[in-house]
Design an enzyme around this catalytic site. Structure first.
Site, PDB file in Angstrom:
ATOM      1  N   HIS A   1       0.844  -1.217   0.122  1.00 41.45           N
ATOM      2  CA  HIS A   1       0.176   0.124  -0.109  1.00 41.45           C
ATOM      3  C   HIS A   1       0.809   1.143  -0.154  1.00 41.45           C
ATOM      4  O   HIS A   1       0.723   2.237  -0.893  1.00 41.45           O
ATOM      5  CB  HIS A   1      -0.884  -0.007   1.184  1.00 41.45           C
ATOM      6  CG  HIS A   1      -1.984  -1.033   1.382  1.00 41.45           C
ATOM      7  ND1 HIS A   1      -1.739  -1.961   2.163  1.00 41.45           N
ATOM      8  CD2 HIS A   1      -2.967  -1.039   0.710  1.00 41.45           C
ATOM      9  CE1 HIS A   1      -2.678  -2.847   2.145  1.00 41.45           C
ATOM     10  NE2 HIS A   1      -3.806  -2.301   1.150  1.00 41.45           N
TER      11      HIS A   1
ATOM     12  N   GLN B   1      -9.032  -6.962 -10.419  1.00 46.94           N
ATOM     13  CA  GLN B   1      -9.604  -5.655 -10.201  1.00 46.94           C
ATOM     14  C   GLN B   1      -9.013  -4.644 -11.015  1.00 46.94           C
ATOM     15  O   GLN B   1      -9.904  -3.605 -11.258  1.00 46.94           O
ATOM     16  CB  GLN B   1      -9.004  -5.804  -8.676  1.00 46.94           C
ATOM     17  CG  GLN B   1      -9.318  -4.039  -8.134  1.00 46.94           C
ATOM     18  CD  GLN B   1      -9.220  -4.314  -6.654  1.00 46.94           C
ATOM     19  OE1 GLN B   1     -10.220  -4.815  -5.818  1.00 46.94           O
ATOM     20  NE2 GLN B   1      -8.214  -3.579  -6.088  1.00 46.94           N
TER      21      GLN B   1
ATOM     22  N   GLY C   1      -2.960  -1.528  -7.053  1.00 44.65           N
ATOM     23  CA  GLY C   1      -2.006  -2.352  -7.522  1.00 44.65           C
ATOM     24  C   GLY C   1      -1.994  -3.763  -8.470  1.00 44.65           C
ATOM     25  O   GLY C   1      -3.343  -4.054  -8.486  1.00 44.65           O
TER      26      GLY C   1
HETATM   27  O1  PAF Z   1      -7.874  -3.647  -3.355  1.00 44.59           O
HETATM   28  C1  PAF Z   1      -8.774  -3.316  -2.224  1.00 44.59           C
HETATM   29  O2  PAF Z   1      -8.311  -2.970  -1.315  1.00 44.59           O
HETATM   30  C2  PAF Z   1     -10.141  -3.166  -2.473  1.00 44.59           C
HETATM   31  O3  PAF Z   1     -10.786  -4.125  -3.470  1.00 44.59           O
HETATM   32  C3  PAF Z   1     -10.302  -1.840  -2.892  1.00 44.59           C
HETATM   33  C4  PAF Z   1     -10.039  -1.401  -4.393  1.00 44.59           C
HETATM   34  C5  PAF Z   1     -10.119  -0.610  -1.984  1.00 44.59           C
HETATM   35  C6  PAF Z   1     -12.189  -1.795  -3.143  1.00 44.59           C
HETATM   36  O4  PAF Z   1     -12.867  -1.751  -1.787  1.00 44.59           O
END
Ligand code: PAF
Length: 284
Positions: free
Chosen positions: A28, A144, A138
């Site tokens: 992160h 995603q 990421g």
């Molecule tokens: O990757 C994550 O932590 C989550 O899927 C996100 C993008 C914050 C959406 O809730």
């Protein structure tokens, strides 16, 4: 948050958003640093989004440590930590959901049928609230990232989606908040993901073109650890996620493996030697 974003925009500031579910780790923080390089103001959201968890998934158990997250973000000089509650994001009467037709029909979407609709929905909301010029995600959550990019294009959202490379522990394990569920003795099983991917990358770089052969080697590497239970091992098109059988261009290998309570995912680009010029290039 919206008033703050409006004021920054009026003052000509460039805003970056890093959406997270908290329990922050070095992965992160690498997104936050990239955001910092690309914008004047950095917003990090922490919201454990209930709509992306299916029944029986780990919503309640999802690891949380807000005080630690606050400290980490303060040392990164984040301008705003946006911490909405579930009631604010999904108030009484809420009934709208963003869905995608095809990308969620692959990989994690098959075992987590509500997941990507929930992700797309919360991300579009966060974008409308924080009003960023860019948002950083990421590559560890590769599907995603594709879903978010597709949604942004399809809905004409005026925001740039930036993908950031996966950050790994020294032994190769991709960083994830869910690594917190791993018991000490489960590390060798967890490491089979990155090992299988590295082995696949080497096979393909050495000229192996049959996806089935590369997948079979990965499966046997993972199954060498009894605690590693495969959900999927796929070699797919890096944009559509359709299965690929002959690796004659850069492709993506993606894995999901259960180790004890954790469902771990990882992915890597596989690039054949000297692909035709028209097929070169890393995505997304
Ligand atoms: O990757 C994550 O932590 C989550 O899927 C996100 C993008 C914050 C959406 O809730």
């Amino acid at each position: 948050m919206q008033a703050q974003a409006d004021a920054w925009r009026r003052a000509g500031r460039r805003i970056a958003l890093v959406p997270t579910m908290g329990f922050l780790h070095a992965g992160h923080l690498s997104l936050v640093r990239l955001a910092r390089e690309m914008a004047d103001k950095v917003v990090v959201s922490i919201f454990v989004n209930p709509t992306q968890f299916g029944p029986g998934e780990d919503l309640e158990a999802y690891p949380r440590d807000l005080e630690r997250d606050r400290r980490l973000l303060a040392t990164e000089g984040v301008d705003t930590l946006f911490l909405p509650s579930a009631g604010e994001m999904y108030p009484e009467g809420y009934q709208t959901r963003v869905t995608l037709d095809r990308l969620p029909q692959h990989l994690c979407g098959l075992s987590r049928p509500v997941h990507f609709g929930g992700v797309a929905t919360v991300v579009v909301k966060l974008i409308h609230i924080a009003k960023p010029h860019l948002a950083v995600f990421g590559e560890k959550d590769y599907q995603q990232l594709l879903v978010v990019r597709r949604m942004v294009r399809d809905l004409n959202l005026d925001v740039e989606i930036v993908g950031a490379p996966t950050v790994r522990e020294a032994d190769g394990l991709a960083m994830s908040s869910r690594n917190a569920y791993l018991a000490e003795g489960q590390r060798p099983a967890a490491l089979t993901l990155s090992r299988a991917l590295t082995q696949a990358r080497q096979q393909v770089a050495a000229g192996e073109r049959q996806a089935a052969v590369v997948i079979a080697s990965a499966v046997s590497m993972i199954q060498s650890e009894a605690e590693a239970i495969i959900d999927y091992v796929k070699i797919c098109d890096p944009e559509t996620l359709e299965d690929v059988s002959v690796i004659d261009r850069p492709v993506r290998m993606a894995l999901a493996v259960r180790v004890g309570r954790s469902r771990l995912i990882d992915n890597m680009a596989l690039v054949p030697p000297n692909p035709p010029e028209s097929a070169q290039g890393e995505t997304p």
